[in-house]
Design an enzyme around this catalytic site. Sequence first.
Site, PDB file in Angstrom:
ATOM      1  N   LYS A  54       0.852  -1.160  -0.039  1.00 13.12           N
ATOM      2  CA  LYS A  54       0.070   0.168   0.105  1.00 13.12           C
ATOM      3  C   LYS A  54       0.727   1.344  -0.006  1.00 13.12           C
ATOM      4  CE  LYS A  54      -3.914  -2.274   2.138  1.00 13.12           C
ATOM      5  NZ  LYS A  54      -4.507  -2.963   3.467  1.00 13.12           N
ATOM      6  N   GLN A  98      -4.405  -1.303   9.761  1.00 11.01           N
ATOM      7  CA  GLN A  98      -4.589  -2.679   9.418  1.00 11.01           C
ATOM      8  C   GLN A  98      -5.185  -3.645  10.063  1.00 11.01           C
ATOM      9  OE1 GLN A  98      -3.615  -3.253   6.081  1.00 11.01           O
ATOM     10  NE2 GLN A  98      -3.647  -5.426   6.241  1.00 11.01           N
ATOM     11  N   ASP A 121     -10.848   2.748   3.979  1.00 11.84           N
ATOM     12  CA  ASP A 121     -11.147   1.568   3.884  1.00 11.84           C
ATOM     13  C   ASP A 121     -12.756   1.169   3.781  1.00 11.84           C
ATOM     14  OD1 ASP A 121      -9.310  -0.749   4.014  1.00 11.84           O
ATOM     15  OD2 ASP A 121      -8.837  -0.247   6.282  1.00 11.84           O
TER      16      ASP A 121
HETATM   17  N1  GUN Z   1      -6.379  -6.598   6.365  1.00 14.41           N
HETATM   18  C1  GUN Z   1      -6.409  -7.258   5.071  1.00 14.41           C
HETATM   19  N2  GUN Z   1      -6.925  -6.594   4.181  1.00 14.41           N
HETATM   20  C2  GUN Z   1      -7.159  -5.250   4.803  1.00 14.41           C
HETATM   21  C3  GUN Z   1      -7.634  -4.237   4.102  1.00 14.41           C
HETATM   22  O1  GUN Z   1      -7.905  -4.018   3.024  1.00 14.41           O
HETATM   23  N3  GUN Z   1      -7.788  -3.064   4.915  1.00 14.41           N
HETATM   24  C4  GUN Z   1      -7.422  -3.110   6.440  1.00 14.41           C
HETATM   25  N4  GUN Z   1      -7.599  -2.248   7.337  1.00 14.41           N
HETATM   26  N5  GUN Z   1      -6.997  -4.276   6.821  1.00 14.41           N
HETATM   27  C5  GUN Z   1      -6.888  -5.509   6.027  1.00 14.41           C
END
Ligand code: GUN
Length: 285
Positions: A54, A98, A121
């Site tokens: 990311k 996350q 998100d």
């Molecule tokens: N954990 C796995 N995929 C994601 C995601 O797209 N966003 C977040 N915040 N945590 C994750």
Amino acid sequence: MTARILDGKSIAKGLRATLCEEVRQRLALGLRAPGLAVILIGNDPASLVYVKAKRRDCEEVGFHSAAYHFEEAITQAELEKLLDELNADPQIHGILVQTPLPAHINSDAIIERIDPLKDVDGFHPYNIGRLAVRRPALRSCTPLGVMQLLDHTGVAIRGLDATVIGASNHLGRPMGLELLLAGCTVTTAHKFSRNTRAVVQRADIVVSAVGKPGLVSGEWIKPGAIVIDVGITRAANGKLHGDVQFEAASERASWITPVPGGVGPMTVISLLQNTLTAARWADAR
Ligand code: GUN
């Protein structure tokens, strides 16, 4: 029939070029670069990989990115204080915590602490609610990425039967709402469902978001269906597997996503698109 591959990696690449151009135009107008804060707690290997991807993508499109990495021992109060600061920071337009979070952290309270206008998100109940009432604001990244993949097929999906497997807050539920918004007749199968096979067999669109390799048998796929595999599980040998039996399903589907390289890159591009949207809202505030 042999399915056409829905190549998320290359579709995301095209969308990334558009984003780069949009950022360039913002900067030329004297506007701020979109800013994303990514918060990681602990050292879960999969989370470390996602967060790194990311951040890399953020930098590639010219976003400002801020990374926070904490020990597992961080308290709820410390995390909430940081979120309050980021909510108030004009350089930050998107905030991502996350998941999964350590067991002592109340994840629901953390998600709800994020300003819904910075919830890139799309996990905040405000954003899920907006999707439910057909006025989407910030849309959950993976479901949004899947909708962009469906768009790419050129198939008119209004009125089609869609089956989503998995009913999680972050994937299955917003996925069902997205497909409903697009005019599909939506069925959601979940761990209490008695006959998942039957609801898959009648589906024109199948989206599996469970994380169980081989869950969806190739023979279940209706000839000509579009198959989207959100599941991603790492085997002991390091290889990644989706939920769908890819080879057998490819014999019947019209379109299918590979794992990896299907939905994953679309989730990240949707996150960046949401951050740009949030930056535009901040300009107008
Ligand atoms: N954990 C796995 N995929 C994601 C995601 O797209 N966003 C977040 N915040 N945590 C994750």
